[in-house]
Design a protein around this motif. Structure first.
Motif, PDB file in Angstrom:
ATOM      1  N   SER A   1       0.847  -1.194   0.000  1.00 26.90           N
ATOM      2  CA  SER A   1       0.000   0.000   0.000  1.00 26.90           C
ATOM      3  C   SER A   1       0.877   1.237   0.000  1.00 26.90           C
ATOM      4  CB  SER A   1      -0.927   0.012   1.219  1.00 26.90           C
ATOM      5  OG  SER A   1      -0.172   0.053   2.421  1.00 26.90           O
ATOM      6  N   LEU A   2       0.271   2.376  -0.327  1.00 24.93           N
ATOM      7  CA  LEU A   2       0.987   3.646  -0.376  1.00 24.93           C
ATOM      8  C   LEU A   2       0.251   4.704   0.422  1.00 24.93           C
ATOM      9  CD1 LEU A   2       1.955   3.778  -4.171  1.00 24.93           C
ATOM     10  CD2 LEU A   2       3.493   3.315  -2.258  1.00 24.93           C
ATOM     11  N   ASP A   3       0.988   5.455   1.202  1.00 26.86           N
ATOM     12  CA  ASP A   3       0.441   6.573   1.963  1.00 26.86           C
ATOM     13  C   ASP A   3       0.264   7.758   1.024  1.00 26.86           C
ATOM     14  OD1 ASP A   3      -0.157   8.653   3.666  1.00 26.86           O
ATOM     15  OD2 ASP A   3       1.580   8.372   4.982  1.00 26.86           O
ATOM     16  N   LYS A   4      -0.997   8.096   0.740  1.00 25.08           N
ATOM     17  CA  LYS A   4      -1.306   9.225  -0.144  1.00 25.08           C
ATOM     18  C   LYS A   4      -1.752  10.450   0.663  1.00 25.08           C
ATOM     19  CE  LYS A   4      -0.657   7.259  -4.192  1.00 25.08           C
ATOM     20  NZ  LYS A   4       0.227   7.809  -5.232  1.00 25.08           N
ATOM     21  N   THR A   5      -1.319  10.547   1.884  1.00 28.85           N
ATOM     22  CA  THR A   5      -1.574  11.653   2.810  1.00 28.85           C
ATOM     23  C   THR A   5      -2.998  11.665   3.342  1.00 28.85           C
ATOM     24  OG1 THR A   5       0.096  12.987   1.694  1.00 28.85           O
ATOM     25  CG2 THR A   5      -1.372  14.126   3.229  1.00 28.85           C
ATOM     26  N   THR A   6      -3.983  11.772   2.451  1.00 30.90           N
ATOM     27  CA  THR A   6      -5.372  11.823   2.902  1.00 30.90           C
ATOM     28  C   THR A   6      -6.044  10.450   2.890  1.00 30.90           C
ATOM     29  OG1 THR A   6      -6.106  12.371   0.657  1.00 30.90           O
ATOM     30  CG2 THR A   6      -5.669  14.209   2.164  1.00 30.90           C
ATOM     31  N   TYR A   7      -5.366   9.458   2.332  1.00 34.69           N
ATOM     32  CA  TYR A   7      -5.886   8.096   2.304  1.00 34.69           C
ATOM     33  C   TYR A   7      -4.733   7.141   2.034  1.00 34.69           C
ATOM     34  CZ  TYR A   7      -5.536   8.319  -2.814  1.00 34.69           C
ATOM     35  OH  TYR A   7      -5.076   8.436  -4.101  1.00 34.69           O
ATOM     36  N   VAL A   8      -5.009   5.859   2.204  1.00 28.62           N
ATOM     37  CA  VAL A   8      -4.041   4.818   1.878  1.00 28.62           C
ATOM     38  C   VAL A   8      -4.508   4.122   0.608  1.00 28.62           C
ATOM     39  CG1 VAL A   8      -2.986   2.656   2.623  1.00 28.62           C
ATOM     40  CG2 VAL A   8      -3.346   4.496   4.273  1.00 28.62           C
ATOM     41  N   ASP A   9      -3.629   4.045  -0.378  1.00 23.12           N
ATOM     42  CA  ASP A   9      -3.983   3.432  -1.658  1.00 23.12           C
ATOM     43  C   ASP A   9      -3.509   1.981  -1.688  1.00 23.12           C
ATOM     44  OD1 ASP A   9      -4.840   4.325  -4.652  1.00 23.12           O
ATOM     45  OD2 ASP A   9      -3.325   2.737  -4.717  1.00 23.12           O
ATOM     46  N   GLY A  10      -4.420   1.065  -2.062  1.00 19.96           N
ATOM     47  CA  GLY A  10      -4.068  -0.340  -2.172  1.00 19.96           C
ATOM     48  C   GLY A  10      -3.929  -1.006  -0.820  1.00 19.96           C
ATOM     49  N   GLY A  11      -3.441  -2.233  -0.848  1.00 22.23           N
ATOM     50  CA  GLY A  11      -3.213  -2.971   0.385  1.00 22.23           C
ATOM     51  C   GLY A  11      -4.460  -3.551   1.015  1.00 22.23           C
ATOM     52  N   LYS A  12      -5.574  -3.597   0.297  1.00 18.15           N
ATOM     53  CA  LYS A  12      -6.846  -4.035   0.866  1.00 18.15           C
ATOM     54  C   LYS A  12      -7.088  -5.507   0.548  1.00 18.15           C
ATOM     55  CE  LYS A  12      -8.417   0.663  -0.039  1.00 18.15           C
ATOM     56  NZ  LYS A  12      -9.284   1.536  -0.853  1.00 18.15           N
ATOM     57  N   ALA A  13      -7.416  -6.279   1.560  1.00 14.60           N
ATOM     58  CA  ALA A  13      -7.651  -7.703   1.346  1.00 14.60           C
ATOM     59  C   ALA A  13      -8.865  -7.931   0.453  1.00 14.60           C
ATOM     60  CB  ALA A  13      -7.821  -8.415   2.679  1.00 14.60           C
ATOM     61  N   LEU A  14      -9.993  -7.320   0.796  1.00 13.32           N
ATOM     62  CA  LEU A  14     -11.212  -7.383  -0.007  1.00 13.32           C
ATOM     63  C   LEU A  14     -11.847  -6.010  -0.021  1.00 13.32           C
ATOM     64  CD1 LEU A  14     -13.556  -8.721  -1.542  1.00 13.32           C
ATOM     65  CD2 LEU A  14     -14.492  -9.452   0.668  1.00 13.32           C
ATOM     66  N   THR A  15     -11.962  -5.428  -1.203  1.00 15.42           N
ATOM     67  CA  THR A  15     -12.583  -4.109  -1.326  1.00 15.42           C
ATOM     68  C   THR A  15     -13.660  -4.164  -2.398  1.00 15.42           C
ATOM     69  OG1 THR A  15     -12.186  -1.766  -1.836  1.00 15.42           O
ATOM     70  CG2 THR A  15     -10.738  -3.362  -2.898  1.00 15.42           C
ATOM     71  N   VAL A  16     -14.816  -3.595  -2.087  1.00 13.03           N
ATOM     72  CA  VAL A  16     -15.947  -3.552  -3.011  1.00 13.03           C
ATOM     73  C   VAL A  16     -16.152  -2.098  -3.407  1.00 13.03           C
ATOM     74  CG1 VAL A  16     -18.384  -4.081  -3.339  1.00 13.03           C
ATOM     75  CG2 VAL A  16     -16.957  -5.574  -1.910  1.00 13.03           C
ATOM     76  N   GLN A  17     -15.971  -1.805  -4.695  1.00 13.53           N
ATOM     77  CA  GLN A  17     -16.022  -0.437  -5.192  1.00 13.53           C
ATOM     78  C   GLN A  17     -16.903  -0.389  -6.449  1.00 13.53           C
ATOM     79  OE1 GLN A  17     -11.988   1.049  -5.675  1.00 13.53           O
ATOM     80  NE2 GLN A  17     -11.320   0.150  -3.753  1.00 13.53           N
ATOM     81  N   PRO A  18     -18.226  -0.341  -6.273  1.00 15.64           N
ATOM     82  CA  PRO A  18     -19.121  -0.408  -7.427  1.00 15.64           C
ATOM     83  C   PRO A  18     -19.208   0.873  -8.236  1.00 15.64           C
ATOM     84  CG  PRO A  18     -20.369  -0.205  -5.397  1.00 15.64           C
ATOM     85  CD  PRO A  18     -18.947  -0.376  -4.996  1.00 15.64           C
ATOM     86  N   ALA A  19     -18.752   2.008  -7.666  1.00 17.01           N
ATOM     87  CA  ALA A  19     -18.823   3.312  -8.355  1.00 17.01           C
ATOM     88  C   ALA A  19     -20.259   3.567  -8.830  1.00 17.01           C
ATOM     89  CB  ALA A  19     -17.823   3.362  -9.503  1.00 17.01           C
ATOM     90  N   THR A  20     -20.425   4.041 -10.055  1.00 11.25           N
ATOM     91  CA  THR A  20     -21.765   4.376 -10.567  1.00 11.25           C
ATOM     92  C   THR A  20     -22.218   3.349 -11.597  1.00 11.25           C
ATOM     93  OG1 THR A  20     -20.746   5.859 -12.197  1.00 11.25           O
ATOM     94  CG2 THR A  20     -21.492   6.847 -10.137  1.00 11.25           C
ATOM     95  N   THR A  21     -21.893   2.096 -11.376  1.00 11.62           N
ATOM     96  CA  THR A  21     -22.215   1.043 -12.331  1.00 11.62           C
ATOM     97  C   THR A  21     -23.708   0.920 -12.606  1.00 11.62           C
ATOM     98  OG1 THR A  21     -21.944  -1.312 -12.806  1.00 11.62           O
ATOM     99  CG2 THR A  21     -22.339  -0.707 -10.519  1.00 11.62           C
ATOM    100  N   VAL A  22     -24.029   0.528 -13.840  1.00  8.58           N
ATOM    101  CA  VAL A  22     -25.417   0.231 -14.191  1.00  8.58           C
ATOM    102  C   VAL A  22     -25.750  -1.222 -13.889  1.00  8.58           C
ATOM    103  CG1 VAL A  22     -25.444   1.977 -16.007  1.00  8.58           C
ATOM    104  CG2 VAL A  22     -24.781  -0.365 -16.577  1.00  8.58           C
ATOM    105  N   ASN A  23     -24.743  -2.012 -13.560  1.00  9.02           N
ATOM    106  CA  ASN A  23     -24.930  -3.436 -13.350  1.00  9.02           C
ATOM    107  C   ASN A  23     -25.489  -3.726 -11.960  1.00  9.02           C
ATOM    108  OD1 ASN A  23     -23.873  -4.100 -15.906  1.00  9.02           O
ATOM    109  ND2 ASN A  23     -21.783  -3.996 -15.112  1.00  9.02           N
ATOM    110  N   ALA A  24     -25.980  -4.946 -11.815  1.00 10.53           N
ATOM    111  CA  ALA A  24     -26.494  -5.393 -10.520  1.00 10.53           C
ATOM    112  C   ALA A  24     -25.366  -5.461  -9.500  1.00 10.53           C
ATOM    113  CB  ALA A  24     -27.148  -6.757 -10.675  1.00 10.53           C
ATOM    114  N   CYS A  25     -25.723  -5.174  -8.251  1.00 11.13           N
ATOM    115  CA  CYS A  25     -24.828  -5.380  -7.120  1.00 11.13           C
ATOM    116  C   CYS A  25     -25.580  -6.309  -6.181  1.00 11.13           C
ATOM    117  CB  CYS A  25     -24.487  -4.055  -6.440  1.00 11.13           C
ATOM    118  SG  CYS A  25     -23.580  -2.896  -7.495  1.00 11.13           S
TER     119      CYS A  25
END
Length: 514
Positions: free
Chosen positions: A157-181
């Motif tokens: 992972s990387l320290d991006k000051t305001t958040y940590v990028d990467g390093g996540k075991a399981l992350t769900v990030q659906p954003a604005t998808t039109v698909n089923a969740c």
């Protein structure tokens, strides 16, 4: 023995093909990343086309700067039906690994449905650049009927000051998808990861989905064990929407155990275990701060949860704050910014250097219309803001406590030690005041010295039986102040005392609310 006759339905068992024996993967370090990726791609293509499962024997499958091929590319408009292809693994000895410059998630399940991973393979990786980190499993652009058994180990992972990028075991990030969740069931072991399990929805998009995420999590030495975090809503939301977020499990020696921000309709049940110092929990496996700008060690940070059930128990040890609870900006949701309509149970041992239970006030929004049950091991008091009548909370500090203190009378001669017994149940305090008569030398009468644990958030008045140089008892007022001083008045109207003769108080019990 079962027989099969012509015309009868016959159950066909799925074939299982090996990544090594059938598709040429060589997981002993001798095969190039490109050839390993080609073997895995061939296996995936065959499984989808021929309706068979896959088996990954023990070994290290390193594919370099890419994600493993069980995914779609780009931003798919529909979910890819994987026909319940199952990837079977030989326990943690089956290792899937990426090695990238700019970060490559090990499994990026992009727009999939009906796909399964069994056998708890190890997901890990390395990065050589400073652009992005790598996640173990990222689920993007929708999903349905996904089941996972995985182990994530020291993901970069990387320290991006305001958040940590990467390093996540399981992350769900659906954003604005039109698909089923839809449905996700997972058992996740996360060690040395920035997050164990996290959900980062767009609230307006998620409101139209029927997500059902059920995760059993065992997070050890992580920055955040579990989180559900969203940006402020860009549009109106229904008050009854549910994220479908459900997580239960253990957080062992994590810097932060549960982080909730704008979570709607979730369920959290986490047990906290601590054997390391606060300083050690702020560091990743390389001895570097997870996030230099965020050194807070905390069990539960909850700002703006709606219709949620939250239970956090265990021992946080030395920490900054055990629990921060309150509100956040509501954005354009049309809903208030308070944590609201929630059922919260806290039983967390440890020592909060700043606070045990702190209220987070966001423009007057904190906790409203919720039930909070807090054990004495968690905190000795509940923030007074939560008791505001307009917020209609049901608050309980479990457990009865009692004690005594020796106050000092003033306004009499001599000023003598004065014993007072007390008992506390939740917010209700009862005092037993003994009888005392003395020579009056002032127009006031006080009893000092109440301990902090029974001092109210505002002065409380009680009716008492007193006598002011008349020979007969009358009804007066006892006011318990926030400084622990009981001020006695000679009449209900707050009359002053005669500075001469005698004055006294009868033995009696009085009660007030903290």
């Amino acid at each position: 023995m079962a027989k099969s006759n012509a015309g009868e339905n016959v159950i066909k068992l799925r074939d299982i093909k090996s990544l090594t024996a059938d598709f040429g993967a060589i997981p002993d370090g001798s095969q190039s990343a490109a050839d390993m990726l080609a073997a895995c791609q061939a296996a995936w293509t065959s499984a989808l086309a021929n309706d068979h499962d896959l088996y990954a024997p023990a070994g290290t499958y390193t594919i370099g700067d890419a994600s493993f091929p069980w995914r779609q590319s780009g931003t798919p408009a529909t979910l890819l039906d994987c026909n319940n292809v199952t990837l079977y693994c030989e326990g943690p000895a089956t290792i899937f690994k990426t090695a990238s410059a700019a970060g490559a998630d090990v499994f990026n399940l992009n727009g999939l449905k009906n796909f399964h991973v069994r056998g708890f393979p190890t997901l890990t990786g390395t990065i050589s650049g400073t652009t992005s980190g790598s996640n173990g499993v990222s689920i993007t652009n929708g999903w349905d009927n996904i089941t996972l058994e995985v182990r994530a180990l020291n993901l970069p992972s990387l320290d991006k000051t305001t958040y940590v990028d990467g390093g996540k075991a399981l992350t769900v990030q659906p954003a604005t998808t039109v698909n089923a969740c839809g449905t996700l069931k997972a058992v996740v072991f996360a060690q040395g990861c920035s997050e164990g399990f996290g959900y980062e929805p767009d609230l307006v998009t998620a409101a139209d989905k029927t997500a059902n995420m059920d995760v059993a999590l065992f997070a050890t030495d992580c920055y955040i064990a579990t989180k559900s975090v969203a940006a402020a809503a860009s549009g109106a939301l229904s008050s009854g929407i549910s994220s479908g977020f459900k997580v239960r499990g253990f957080a062992v020696n994590c810097q932060q155990d549960v982080v909730l921000n704008r979570m709607h309709g979730g369920t959290v049940d986490m047990t906290v275990v601590t054997t390391k110092s606060a300083a050690a929990r702020r560091l990743d496996s390389n001895g570097v701060a997870w996030r230099a700008s965020d050194a807070t060690v905390i069990a539960l940070g909850c700002t703006y949860a709606k219709n949620a059930q939250i239970k956090v128990t265990g021992d946080k040890g030395a920490c900054d704050t055990k629990v921060s609870l309150g509100g956040a900006s509501a954005g354009s949701s049309g809903l208030g910014g308070s944590t609201q309509y929630c059922d919260i149970y806290l039983d967390i041992a440890g020592t909060g250097g700043t606070a045990d239970l702190a209220a987070v006030d966001s423009g007057g929004n904190s906790l409203a219309e919720s039930r909070l049950v807090c054990t004495p091991v968690t905190a000795t008091s509940i923030p007074s803001d939560f008791y505001t009548l307009a917020k209609i909370n049901s608050l309980s500090l479990i457990g009865d406590t009692c004690g005594s203190y020796t106050g000092t009378t003033t306004g009499l001669n001599p000023e003598v030690p004065f014993p007072v017994l007390w008992a506390k149940h939740d917010r209700m305090v009862t005092l037993y005041i003994g009888a005392y008569t003395g020579t009056s030398n002032q127009t006031y009468f006080t009893i000092t010295g109440a301990p902090a644990t029974i001092r109210p958030s505002a002065a409380r008045e009680m009716l008492v039986r007193v006598q002011d140089n008349t020979g007969t008892y009358a009804v007066g007022v006892a006011s318990m102040g926030t400084d622990g001083v009981i001020t006695l008045s000679s009449t209900v109207g707050g009359g002053t005392w005669t500075a001469g003769g005698t004055k006294s108080i009868a033995a009696q019990s009085v009660s007030y609310i903290l």
